[in-house]
Design an enzyme around this catalytic site. Sequence first.
Site, PDB file in Angstrom:
ATOM      1  NE  ARG A 148      -3.494  -2.182   2.946  1.00  0.00           N
ATOM      2  CZ  ARG A 148      -3.259  -3.369   3.562  1.00  0.00           C
ATOM      3  NH1 ARG A 148      -2.270  -3.368   4.223  1.00  0.00           N
ATOM      4  NH2 ARG A 148      -4.210  -4.142   3.798  1.00  0.00           N
ATOM      5  CE  LYS A 172      -6.407  -0.737   4.619  1.00  0.00           C
ATOM      6  NZ  LYS A 172      -7.618  -1.046   4.094  1.00  0.00           N
ATOM      7  CG  HIS A 244      -4.494   0.457  -3.831  1.00  0.00           C
ATOM      8  ND1 HIS A 244      -3.706   0.493  -2.507  1.00  0.00           N
ATOM      9  CD2 HIS A 244      -5.550  -0.521  -3.861  1.00  0.00           C
ATOM     10  CE1 HIS A 244      -4.254  -0.497  -1.825  1.00  0.00           C
ATOM     11  NE2 HIS A 244      -5.517  -1.033  -2.269  1.00  0.00           N
ATOM     12  NE  ARG A 247      -2.642  -3.606  -1.177  1.00  0.00           N
ATOM     13  CZ  ARG A 247      -2.420  -4.379  -0.485  1.00  0.00           C
ATOM     14  NH1 ARG A 247      -1.063  -4.588  -0.185  1.00  0.00           N
ATOM     15  NH2 ARG A 247      -3.352  -4.899   0.722  1.00  0.00           N
ATOM     16  CG  HIS A 270      -6.135  -8.713   1.619  1.00  0.00           C
ATOM     17  ND1 HIS A 270      -6.240  -9.305   0.343  1.00  0.00           N
ATOM     18  CD2 HIS A 270      -5.861  -7.253   1.434  1.00  0.00           C
ATOM     19  CE1 HIS A 270      -6.127  -8.283  -0.633  1.00  0.00           C
ATOM     20  NE2 HIS A 270      -5.928  -7.121   0.096  1.00  0.00           N
ATOM     21  CE1 TYR A 279      -5.820  -7.722  -6.734  1.00  0.00           C
ATOM     22  CE2 TYR A 279      -6.247  -8.657  -4.720  1.00  0.00           C
ATOM     23  CZ  TYR A 279      -5.904  -7.559  -5.436  1.00  0.00           C
ATOM     24  OH  TYR A 279      -5.600  -6.282  -4.552  1.00  0.00           O
TER      25      TYR A 279
END
Length: 298
Positions: A148, A172, A244, A247, A270, A279
């Site tokens: 990110r 995150k 992004h 990514r 994730h 994806y």
Amino acid sequence: MTWKQALKDYQLYLKIERGLSSNSINNYALDVNKLMRYLENNSISVSPLNITTEAIQQFIYETAKELNTRSQSRLISGLRSFFSYLIFEDYIKINPLELIESPKIGRKLPDTLSEEEIDAIISAIDLSKPEGERNRAMLETLYGCGLRVSELINLKISDLFFEEGFIKVTGKGDKQRFVPIVDVTQKYINIYRKEIRNHMNIQAGFEDTLFLNRRGKQLTRAMVFTIIKQLVKKIGLEKNVSPHTFRHSFATHLLQNDADLRSIQLMLGHESITTTEIYVHLDRSHLTEVVEKYHPRK
């Protein structure tokens, strides 16, 4: 309880209990602030503990005129989370958004770049300028490690474990993960460090920050966006490309080359594999090849 006090407590809860990043906390607070401004502008005197579903419905109806479907859904979700917190703390018994449905939205598939397009963007970097080596190392890291943009600008020299072939990434909620880094990415980072960064006047507090601006301080998210936008424009690529996008392309290309979803999930950081599963939808031809290759009834 006032709105300001409730919002302050909620932000502390998101930080301490939920472990969310500053960006995520600000987004949640923004949703509540919109409701607060609406109540103030319309002289509606009501506290967060006794606001009605009808009042919130009217706010959403008025606000929806300026928002697309996805933004409406995001707003409702943010407010629902705020009132769920008040229930969690025993301030209220019922969530006033319980009966308010979010608009139906389709799942937006992320934009991706081909390997040729990524090569073209990176090749457009002017290496005759000092920032050129930095920009090449940054984009190679974005794509090569699937980071990110916030993870990229916060990357530390002490996070680089090149001998082991990994970098430590803080994602995150300050959650850390180790991501493999290939030799070519290591090479460009080392070139930037030895030929450019070592000769910079680095400001106090940024000695360990890997990617620096010309003033010797940490780069901003906006600067990385600008660098990419200028390169995309330079090669005449008609796509909406952001940090992004690199990514997304990292994950998509791994999937196309037979990487399993669980490994991609770990590398991307994730929390849920359902996020990674998007994806799968990007390249249905890949799924066809998998069935043709591995299904016993082929």
